[in-house]
Design an enzyme around this catalytic site. Structure first.
Site, mmCIF file in Angstrom:
data_model
loop_
_atom_site.group_PDB
_atom_site.id
_atom_site.type_symbol
_atom_site.label_atom_id
_atom_site.label_comp_id
_atom_site.label_asym_id
_atom_site.label_seq_id
_atom_site.Cartn_x
_atom_site.Cartn_y
_atom_site.Cartn_z
ATOM 1 N N TRP A 101 -0.139 -7.959 10.794
ATOM 2 C CA TRP A 101 1.026 -7.217 11.305
ATOM 3 C C TRP A 101 1.306 -7.580 12.759
ATOM 4 O O TRP A 101 2.457 -7.725 13.161
ATOM 5 C CB TRP A 101 0.850 -5.715 11.097
ATOM 6 C CG TRP A 101 0.950 -5.386 9.639
ATOM 7 C CD1 TRP A 101 -0.047 -4.917 8.831
ATOM 8 C CD2 TRP A 101 2.093 -5.564 8.792
ATOM 9 N NE1 TRP A 101 0.415 -4.785 7.539
ATOM 10 C CE2 TRP A 101 1.718 -5.173 7.480
ATOM 11 C CE3 TRP A 101 3.399 -6.015 9.003
ATOM 12 C CZ2 TRP A 101 2.601 -5.219 6.399
ATOM 13 C CZ3 TRP A 101 4.284 -6.059 7.929
ATOM 14 C CH2 TRP A 101 3.876 -5.661 6.646
ATOM 15 N N ASP A 171 2.038 -0.449 17.592
ATOM 16 C CA ASP A 171 2.505 -0.268 16.214
ATOM 17 C C ASP A 171 1.464 0.593 15.506
ATOM 18 O O ASP A 171 0.469 0.084 15.001
ATOM 19 C CB ASP A 171 2.651 -1.631 15.530
ATOM 20 C CG ASP A 171 2.912 -1.482 14.025
ATOM 21 O OD1 ASP A 171 3.120 -0.349 13.555
ATOM 22 O OD2 ASP A 171 2.912 -2.528 13.331
ATOM 23 N N LYS A 195 2.850 6.030 5.504
ATOM 24 C CA LYS A 195 1.400 6.177 5.345
ATOM 25 C C LYS A 195 0.981 7.595 5.725
ATOM 26 O O LYS A 195 0.571 8.364 4.864
ATOM 27 C CB LYS A 195 0.660 5.115 6.139
ATOM 28 C CG LYS A 195 1.016 3.697 5.655
ATOM 29 C CD LYS A 195 0.892 2.708 6.758
ATOM 30 C CE LYS A 195 1.660 1.430 6.586
ATOM 31 N NZ LYS A 195 1.576 0.755 5.303
#
Ligand SMILES: Cc1ncc(COP(=O)(O)O)c(C=O)c1O
Length: 359
Positions: A101, A171, A195
């Site tokens: 990511w 992030d 999530k």
């Protein structure tokens, strides 16, 4: 059929009380005489909901008053690009790359800023975090971007890196709300909701107010964080259902004891699973113990020829979505806030039984 223990990495499990409340309120929400999805975002009912959700998040995370909280769209991926658009201000930006990511965030930033990879653990297969002493930070960078939890590799920072006066951008898609964090250490925090917050299609972004002065007037309003802040995240129609669901999750977290309690539970769940994996002699996790994720736990079987049988049998045992990311292989158990200890216990019991039968 009954609900399985859901180990999906995202969209992931949502707390059951949140789902049942949403179900109960589906046709008529509050005194609106309609579903929350069927009313104007500018009406008094939704405005009250939006304000309450923000207030609850501020209380949960102890967000200082000089930070704006935005409820945006586009997924975390869109913000990989929007962050440099808004914050780079003609300077270069430092990226700490500890998994896929972070790599993507750096790649998507390239059209908008000069990206410097100030540290990377790619050469170590992302099995550990880059040694702090090797970080090549630029004191003049516009910001330092990092990924506190890498969802695919299962690597997590257990502290907040000190990057001096340069704003730190995080992030937090896969570990927001999983433990208390000192928001004042960050310039900007962002997270996709799917999530630990709720449903996909919503991004929560927390930004220090002074940084909004950097947002260039030359970018379209829809990409401009200062414009969104000015309009209270209602520059256009927001993801109203996502915002509502996030609000329900924040209230659930408060009822459960807040982020300190979540932090304790998440540490206990992860410790139990890692302890079992390490002692099993059949399963293994390759990550440096100092950097192991509490949220996403990848593991391999002693013989990968058994992977298919493991997945089929675990699914039949009510344990879903354990397949590892295609780039890593093996298995991955994502154990976000909504996963109870009972789910981890059921997974360990299944793993033990499987190892006995196949070991
Ligand atoms: C840490 C992290 N960042 C970014 C993303 C991408 O999020 P989205 O698919 O919402 O753009 C994910 C995946 O869900 C992620 O786990």
């Amino acid at each position: 059929m009954s609900r399985a223990f859901n180990f999906s990495s995202g969209p992931g499990a949502i707390p059951e009380p949140v789902l049942t409340q949403a179900r109960d309120e589906m046709l008529e929400w509050s005194s609106a005489r309609a579903s929350v999805m069927e009313i104007s975002h500018r009406g008094k009912h939704f405005i009250a909901l939006a304000e309450q959700a923000e207030a609850d998040l501020r209380a949960l995370m102890a967000i200082p008053s000089n930070y704006k909280v935005l409820f945006l769209q586009g997924g975390a991926t869109q913000h990989f690009a929007q962050i440099p658009m808004n914050l780079a201000a003609g300077a270069s930006a430092d990226y700490i790359v500890t998994g896929q990511w972070g790599q993507k965030a750096a790649k998507e930033a390239k059209p908008y800023t000069s990206v410097r990879v100030a540290a990377s653990s790619e050469a170590d297969n992302f099995f550990k975090l880059p040694a702090r002493t090797a970080w090549q930070l630029d004191a003049n960078a516009a910001y330092v971007h990092y990924t506190p939890n890498e969802t695919i590799q299962g690597v997590e920072f257990h502290d907040i890196p000190d990057v001096g006066a340069v704003p730190l951008v995080a992030d937090m898609s896969s570990n927001i709300l999983s433990k208390p964090v000192d928001v004042s250490r960050f310039g900007l925090i962002y997270a996709g909701a799917q999530k630990n917050i709720g449903a996909s299609g919503l991004v929560v972004l927390i930004v220090r107010e002074d940084l909004l002065a950097r947002c260039p007037a030359s970018i379209a309003g829809i990409f401009n964080y200062a414009a969104h802040a000015k309009e209270g995240s209602m520059l256009n129609t927001p993801n109203t259902f996502g915002w509502y669901l996030a609000g329900l999750t924040f209230q659930w977290l408060q009822r459960e004891g807040g982020l300190a309690e979540m932090g304790r539970r998440n540490a206990d769940k992860a410790r139990k699973l890692y302890d079992y994996i390490d002692a099993s002699g059949f399963y293994s996790n390759p990550i440096d113990p100092a950097a192991r994720s509490r949220m996403n736990i990848p593991f391999r079987l002693a013989d990968e020829a058994l992977d298919d049988a493991f997945l089929k049998q675990s699914e039949a045992a009510g344990l879903m979505a354990l397949k590892g990311h295609r780039s890593v292989g093996g298995m991955r158990a994502s154990i976000y806030n909504a996963m109870p200890m009972a789910g981890v216990d059921a997974l360990i019991a299944f793993m033990r039984d499987f190892a006995q039968r196949h070991g």
